[in-house]
Scaffold this motif. Structure first.
Motif, PDB file in Angstrom:
ATOM      1  N   MET A 192       1.847  -5.058 -10.633  1.00 15.44           N
ATOM      2  CA  MET A 192       0.417  -5.344 -10.445  1.00 15.44           C
ATOM      3  C   MET A 192      -0.018  -6.442 -11.428  1.00 15.44           C
ATOM      4  N   SER A 193      -0.696  -7.481 -10.925  1.00 15.64           N
ATOM      5  CA  SER A 193      -1.128  -8.543 -11.831  1.00 15.64           C
ATOM      6  C   SER A 193      -2.523  -8.210 -12.361  1.00 15.64           C
ATOM      7  N   ILE A 194      -2.908  -8.928 -13.412  1.00 15.63           N
ATOM      8  CA  ILE A 194      -4.206  -8.661 -14.026  1.00 15.63           C
ATOM      9  C   ILE A 194      -5.330  -8.948 -13.011  1.00 15.63           C
ATOM     10  N   TRP A 195      -5.082  -9.935 -12.158  1.00 12.13           N
ATOM     11  CA  TRP A 195      -6.059 -10.305 -11.134  1.00 12.13           C
ATOM     12  C   TRP A 195      -6.250  -9.153 -10.147  1.00 12.13           C
ATOM     13  N   GLN A 196      -5.092  -8.564  -9.770  1.00 14.20           N
ATOM     14  CA  GLN A 196      -5.172  -7.418  -8.840  1.00 14.20           C
ATOM     15  C   GLN A 196      -5.904  -6.233  -9.479  1.00 14.20           C
ATOM     16  N   ILE A 197      -5.674  -6.064 -10.790  1.00 15.45           N
ATOM     17  CA  ILE A 197      -6.357  -4.964 -11.478  1.00 15.45           C
ATOM     18  C   ILE A 197      -7.867  -5.191 -11.435  1.00 15.45           C
ATOM     19  N   PHE A 198      -8.276  -6.423 -11.701  1.00 18.12           N
ATOM     20  CA  PHE A 198      -9.719  -6.718 -11.663  1.00 18.12           C
ATOM     21  C   PHE A 198     -10.290  -6.481 -10.267  1.00 18.12           C
ATOM     22  N   GLN A 199      -9.487  -6.841  -9.256  1.00 18.89           N
ATOM     23  CA  GLN A 199      -9.947  -6.608  -7.882  1.00 18.89           C
ATOM     24  C   GLN A 199     -10.116  -5.109  -7.614  1.00 18.89           C
ATOM     25  N   ARG A 200      -9.141  -4.317  -8.126  1.00 19.33           N
ATOM     26  CA  ARG A 200      -9.215  -2.872  -7.920  1.00 19.33           C
ATOM     27  C   ARG A 200     -10.408  -2.263  -8.663  1.00 19.33           C
ATOM     28  N   LEU A 201     -10.751  -2.921  -9.794  1.00 21.32           N
ATOM     29  CA  LEU A 201     -11.844  -2.375 -10.607  1.00 21.32           C
ATOM     30  C   LEU A 201     -13.219  -2.730 -10.038  1.00 21.32           C
ATOM     31  N   GLN A 202     -13.203  -3.739  -9.182  1.00 20.16           N
ATOM     32  CA  GLN A 202     -14.482  -4.265  -8.667  1.00 20.16           C
ATOM     33  C   GLN A 202     -15.423  -3.175  -8.120  1.00 20.16           C
ATOM     34  N   PRO A 203     -14.924  -2.283  -7.231  1.00 21.51           N
ATOM     35  CA  PRO A 203     -15.860  -1.269  -6.715  1.00 21.51           C
ATOM     36  C   PRO A 203     -16.416  -0.347  -7.796  1.00 21.51           C
ATOM     37  N   PHE A 204     -15.658  -0.185  -8.873  1.00 19.63           N
ATOM     38  CA  PHE A 204     -16.130   0.698  -9.942  1.00 19.63           C
ATOM     39  C   PHE A 204     -17.153   0.003 -10.836  1.00 19.63           C
ATOM     40  N   VAL A 205     -17.041  -1.337 -10.902  1.00 22.02           N
ATOM     41  CA  VAL A 205     -17.910  -2.110 -11.791  1.00 22.02           C
ATOM     42  C   VAL A 205     -19.202  -2.526 -11.061  1.00 22.02           C
ATOM     43  N   LYS A 206     -19.072  -2.666  -9.739  1.00 25.19           N
ATOM     44  CA  LYS A 206     -20.179  -3.193  -8.919  1.00 25.19           C
ATOM     45  C   LYS A 206     -21.521  -2.492  -9.152  1.00 25.19           C
ATOM     46  N   PRO A 207     -21.545  -1.162  -9.233  1.00 19.94           N
ATOM     47  CA  PRO A 207     -22.864  -0.518  -9.406  1.00 19.94           C
ATOM     48  C   PRO A 207     -23.595  -0.958 -10.673  1.00 19.94           C
ATOM     49  N   TYR A 208     -22.886  -1.584 -11.588  1.00 18.25           N
ATOM     50  CA  TYR A 208     -23.532  -1.941 -12.861  1.00 18.25           C
ATOM     51  C   TYR A 208     -23.755  -3.449 -12.979  1.00 18.25           C
ATOM     52  N   TYR A 209     -23.948  -4.125 -11.827  1.00 22.37           N
ATOM     53  CA  TYR A 209     -24.009  -5.586 -11.872  1.00 22.37           C
ATOM     54  C   TYR A 209     -25.189  -6.117 -12.680  1.00 22.37           C
ATOM     55  N   LYS A 210     -26.294  -5.337 -12.739  1.00 18.11           N
ATOM     56  CA  LYS A 210     -27.465  -5.801 -13.504  1.00 18.11           C
ATOM     57  C   LYS A 210     -27.120  -5.872 -14.990  1.00 18.11           C
TER      58      LYS A 210
END
Ligand SMILES: Nc1ncnc2c1ncn2[C@@H]1O[C@H](COP(=O)(O)OP(=O)(O)OP(=O)(O)O)[C@@H](O)[C@H]1O
Length: 594
Positions: free
Chosen positions: A1-19
């Protein structure tokens, strides 16, 4: 798994806190600008003081200058304090929230997985826990790094580099030229650590599962006086872990030294070049300080690079195992859509074979019919496959081949929670949850009243014993004896009141009196229900409507007790052996004497 893929996987978890993220990014940009104030102020101060000295001015003329720079630095520091606080606070907030979301997601997922997932050696208690803990920890550290370290530091660095280039192209070029060397060294360092890190991960997991096993086996260890043997085993694991940890440190210290050296070369080169430019009257003397401080801002993130790399590698190492848990779709229990109002318990198994995920073939071409309202017994020697068959009937595992029908419909068509709501199970060793007796019995029916609970305990011959305890129904259930815990499981069954019951050696850990009492109450609960019972105790088998005798995963014989007894096959062999082990002749003799 590349760091880029990890960030992509984390996206749904981070999205609710975009503000919060947007605000943190804004603060980062602001922070990058305020970080350059010190070099400017210092250059301005040095140059102004120099020109004052040239004019032979003293402290009286310099008061204004001192006041000005004090105010600028003071205001900058106040603004910076707010910026740093904001960055850290929002970074932490995002980290904590994402961390709890990730952990909760892992728990929700594993609860939906089938038993094969749990019997996999990679998912043993300690290992699974370490995988989840380490995965969540390293992923959230990555997020924290991103917002608290990487972004602010690199923003600082880029702004400082741009200022250096605008001040003098060559000065900027030197600062820039150092970066690839530094990156390259850090990259080598990370590469060397990668293998050790993976080893460290396995060793840590082994150590924690080893410790759990040790605690669970403490009675056996002590009774066999194997403390030293177990101690040596743990010591070996500990030594291997220590070796890897030392290697990691050694590598880090060596590379840190090299990086420090490279950075100092950069500082020296910048001092020499700027001093030359000053002496050549191309720059004011303040430029020396200005460039060194700017270079400091450029190299600050680079000094942190190995740690960031380290933690990124951690994320790379541990996130794979963590996301594997989230992605184990094939481990999800396959549930059908059919939700029965109630079930009769008419099971028909034809040609059913089953293999455990580890490759153990446990059942071969099984033909069994379980009639509703009757008691069917499974008899056989240890390891014959009796418990496995029950595991199939409750849908814990699916057969490899053959047909398994319940009330005329394939078991795979049933909605599993709905099916299991209609089935009760009492096992040889039942799990008692941490909590009171009342909470443990209530597990059978979560909204049961205290009266229902007591009625169930009475039927399981447990109520009187509970009432003798100091805290009665509030007593810690894990403190009860094995037999009493077994009766809690039976009380749960009475409370659940299901039409189909599986009993897997339900009286195995009870004393003779309790066994008789439980047998009576189980006889009562059997009426009008479908019961499948596994027991080595003859008294529980004799009056079954149908008996299946199993051997090495096959059905060897079937019939009623009388039919099987007369057949003089395996059942007769088991029966006679049981009678001999009970010393029945002697018992009958003694009873007759009385
Ligand atoms: N989770 C599992 N993973 C792999 N193999 C298993 C698992 N559970 C049982 N087995 C194997 O399947 C076979 C049948 O075991 P099972 O527990 O069904 O026998 P049993 O007749 O109920 O025995 P006992 O009377 O001792 O409880 C055995 O060889 C056993 O080692």
């Amino acid at each position: 798994m590349s760091i880029w893929q990890i960030f992509q996987r984390l996206q749904p978890f981070v999205k609710p806190y975009y503000k919060q993220i947007t605000f943190a990014l804004f603060l980062t940009l602001l922070g990058a600008v305020t970080a350059q104030v010190n070099p400017w102020v210092l250059r301005y101060t040095v140059d102004t003081v120099q020109s004052m000295l040239d004019k032979n001015w003293g402290i009286m003329q310099g008061r204004d200058l001192l006041l000005r720079i004090s105010i600028i630095l003071f205001v900058k520091e106040i603004v910076n304090t707010f910026i740093v606080f904001g960055q850290r606070y929002f970074g932490e907030k995002i980290r904590i929230k994402v961390s709890s979301d990730l952990a909760q997601e892992a728990v929700s997922r594993i609860l939906t997985y089938n038993l094969s997932f749990y019997s996999d050696s990679d998912n043993q208690k300690g290992k699974l826990q370490t995988r989840i803990d380490r995965g969540v920890e390293s992923l959230t550290k990555l997020i924290q790094n991103f917002f608290i370290d990487i972004l602010p530091l690199f923003a600082n660095s880029i702004v400082a580099l741009a200022i250096m280039f605008s001040a003098n192209f060559y000065v900027g070029a030197i600062a820039l030229a150092i970066l690839p060397v530094y990156f390259w060294v850090s990259f080598k360092q990370a590469g060397e650590l990668q293998g050790v890190r993976r080893k460290l991960k396995t060793q840590r997991e082994n150590k924690s599962s080893g410790l759990i096993n040790l605690i669970e086996s403490i009675i056996v260890i002590k009774s066999f006086v194997r403390e030293k043997f177990e101690g040596r085993k743990q010591y070996k694991t500990q030594m291997e872990l220590m070796e890897s940890q030392l290697k990691t440190r050694r590598t880090n210290f060596t590379y840190d030294g090299i990086k420090s050296f490279v950075e100092q070369i950069g500082v020296v080169l910048i001092i020499i070049l700027t001093a030359y430019l000053v002496l050549d009257h191309q720059m004011s003397i303040g430029a020396i300080m200005f460039h060194i401080l700017l270079f400091n801002n450029v190299s600050a993130p680079i000094r942190q690079l190995h740690r960031i790399y380290d933690e990124m590698n951690d994320a790379l190492t541990y996130s794979e195992g963590f996301f594997d848990i989230l992605d184990a779709d094939n481990a999800k229990e396959r549930s059908g859509d059919f939700t029965p109002e109630s079930i009769q318990g008419d099971y028909v198994l034809h040609n059913v074979s089953f293999t455990y995920p580890n490759g153990t073939k446990a059942l071969f071409n099984i033909d069994v019919t379980i009639k509703s309202g009757q008691t069917t017994a499974l008899v056989g020697l240890s390891g014959a496959g009796k418990s496995t068959l029950i595991n199939l009937l409750i849908g814990f595992y699916a057969p490899d081949s053959g047909t398994l029908l319940l009330d005329g419909l394939s078991l795979s068509a049933y909605n599993l929670p709905a099916l299991r709501n209609e089935i009760g199970m009492v096992l040889q060793k039942n799990h008692i949850f941490k909590g009171s007796i009342a909470e443990n019995i209530r597990y059978g029916q979560m909204d049961a009243s205290m009266e229902d609970l007591m009625a169930a305990a009475k039927k399981a011959y447990l109520h009187d014993q509970i009432m003798e305890l100091p805290a009665k129904y509030e007593t810690d259930a894990q403190m009860l004896s094995g037999g009493q815990q077994q009766r809690i499981a039976i009380a749960r069954l009475f409370l659940k009141n299901p039409p189909v019951i599986f009993l897997d050696e339900p009286t195995a850990s009870l004393d003779a009196i309790a066994t008789e009492q439980i047998k009576n109450s189980l006889d009562a609960i059997k009426k009008g229900r479908t019961v499948v019972i596994i027991s080595h105790s003859l008294s529980q088998i004799l009056d079954s409507d149908q008996i299946y005798v199993m051997k090495k995963g096959h059905i060897e014989e079937s019939g009623t007790h009388t039919e099987l007894y007369e057949k003089e096959g395996l059942y007769r062999e088991i029966f006679d052996a049981s009678a001999r082990s009970l010393n029945l002749d002697k018992m009958i003799e003694l009873i007759a004497k009385e």
